[in-house]
Scaffold this active site. Sequence first.
Site, PDB file in Angstrom:
ATOM      1  N   GLU A 138     -59.846  23.906 -35.762  1.00 27.54           N
ATOM      2  CA  GLU A 138     -59.554  23.768 -34.229  1.00 27.54           C
ATOM      3  C   GLU A 138     -60.360  25.471 -33.695  1.00 27.54           C
ATOM      4  OE1 GLU A 138     -56.471  26.945 -36.898  1.00 27.54           O
ATOM      5  OE2 GLU A 138     -57.396  25.097 -36.856  1.00 27.54           O
ATOM      6  N   ASN A 170     -49.653  21.560 -35.522  1.00 25.42           N
ATOM      7  CA  ASN A 170     -50.144  20.362 -36.478  1.00 25.42           C
ATOM      8  C   ASN A 170     -48.033  19.781 -37.454  1.00 25.42           C
ATOM      9  OD1 ASN A 170     -52.139  19.381 -36.032  1.00 25.42           O
ATOM     10  ND2 ASN A 170     -53.271  20.191 -37.730  1.00 25.42           N
ATOM     11  N   HIS A 183     -50.094  15.870 -37.142  1.00 28.94           N
ATOM     12  CA  HIS A 183     -51.698  15.304 -36.965  1.00 28.94           C
ATOM     13  C   HIS A 183     -52.130  15.103 -35.871  1.00 28.94           C
ATOM     14  CE1 HIS A 183     -52.425  18.228 -40.449  1.00 28.94           C
ATOM     15  NE2 HIS A 183     -51.451  18.332 -41.021  1.00 28.94           N
ATOM     16  N   ASP A 229     -60.144  29.562 -30.346  1.00 25.20           N
ATOM     17  CA  ASP A 229     -59.123  29.246 -31.358  1.00 25.20           C
ATOM     18  C   ASP A 229     -58.164  28.881 -30.684  1.00 25.20           C
ATOM     19  OD1 ASP A 229     -59.220  29.976 -34.467  1.00 25.20           O
ATOM     20  OD2 ASP A 229     -57.762  30.298 -33.756  1.00 25.20           O
ATOM     21  N   ASP A 265     -54.415  16.387 -32.958  1.00 26.78           N
ATOM     22  CA  ASP A 265     -55.808  15.662 -32.534  1.00 26.78           C
ATOM     23  C   ASP A 265     -56.127  15.272 -30.856  1.00 26.78           C
ATOM     24  OD1 ASP A 265     -56.700  15.112 -35.089  1.00 26.78           O
ATOM     25  OD2 ASP A 265     -55.847  13.204 -35.962  1.00 26.78           O
TER      26      ASP A 265
END
Length: 363
Positions: free
Chosen positions: A278, A243, A248, A235, A252
């Site tokens: 994530e 983010n 974002h 994680d 990504d």
Amino acid sequence: MIENMHILAGMLEKVGLAALVVLTYRIILRWHLPALWRGPAIGVLFGLAAVVTMIDPFEVSPGVMIDVRNVMIALAAVFGGVWSAVIAGSIAVLVRIAIGGAGLLPGTVSIILGTVIALTFVHFRGNRRDLPTLALLGLVISFSLLSAVLLPVDVLVTMAVKSLPALIVRNIVGTMLVGSLLAMEERREKEYMTFKQLAERDALTGLSNRRALELVERRTPGHESSGLFCVIMFDLDHFKSVNDTYGHSFGDVVLARFAEIISMRIRGSDLVVRYGGEEFCVILNDARLDNAERIAEDIRQQLARENFSRNVTVTASAGVAQSSQEASSVYTVIKNADMALYMAKHKGRNEVVTYSKPVYLPG
């Protein structure tokens, strides 16, 4: 004219029976055989189809029979390649010899000639499946009828005058009809595989999604039959903040890069799944716990060393668990690894924690 219609009707009836060939071809496609075996399998299919047409042919004269065997051999070349056509032609030749009769020699020569013509056609035209190409193949395969010169003169004259037009039409129509149905099955199978891959793949990272775990669960009913396996749950730490701060699009990039780091560290027999936003799940097949711990630590360290744009660094926490007599289900081991992941985050993140029973979560 009546004789021609009779021959044509009989040949079209045989082509109708070839629908069974299409269904069997679909099964071969669904088996996803290796290329080494797929061609021979298709060759056997079309060879048997040619035999079926030879069992109940239209008889021009005693011992002289016509059928759609060369249509099947031609399609074997188009849809299966060289070995497929050779195998189909060989099966047809052997059966034609076994049948015997006055037309044995011209019939055998016709099959051999048809096989050579089909392979030559595919060599120059490729294995295109469009209707014009299939129609041309049907026309070209009709040159195998030149073997009729080996028939007695009276039979040859009768066949040329009364039957030849219908025989050529038979080859063209049969090749177009069966070939287009086979091509349709190929397109459906390709579409099915495309949709299946899209359904099982994460669009951003290219990794499998959680649906892949269902397949793993079905293959691992218990560690006795499938071997021990380990699960690593990763994680990304404080990813929401990443983010929110950088956008974002940047997030990504981080996710895609982390997926690459994991994929490069594991074996081809292992599985990486994007488990959540994530969160990533790694299934290590036939792996010891100490190996899984080392792999998790290597991946954690490599991500921590990664320098993204704007000098941003991102870390990850990991939980590791191994299957056992009590925990043989993939989902059970994932749950254990997830509990260890929770502990890693509780300890301050950027840690690898191994599950050990019992795990006491902070209250």
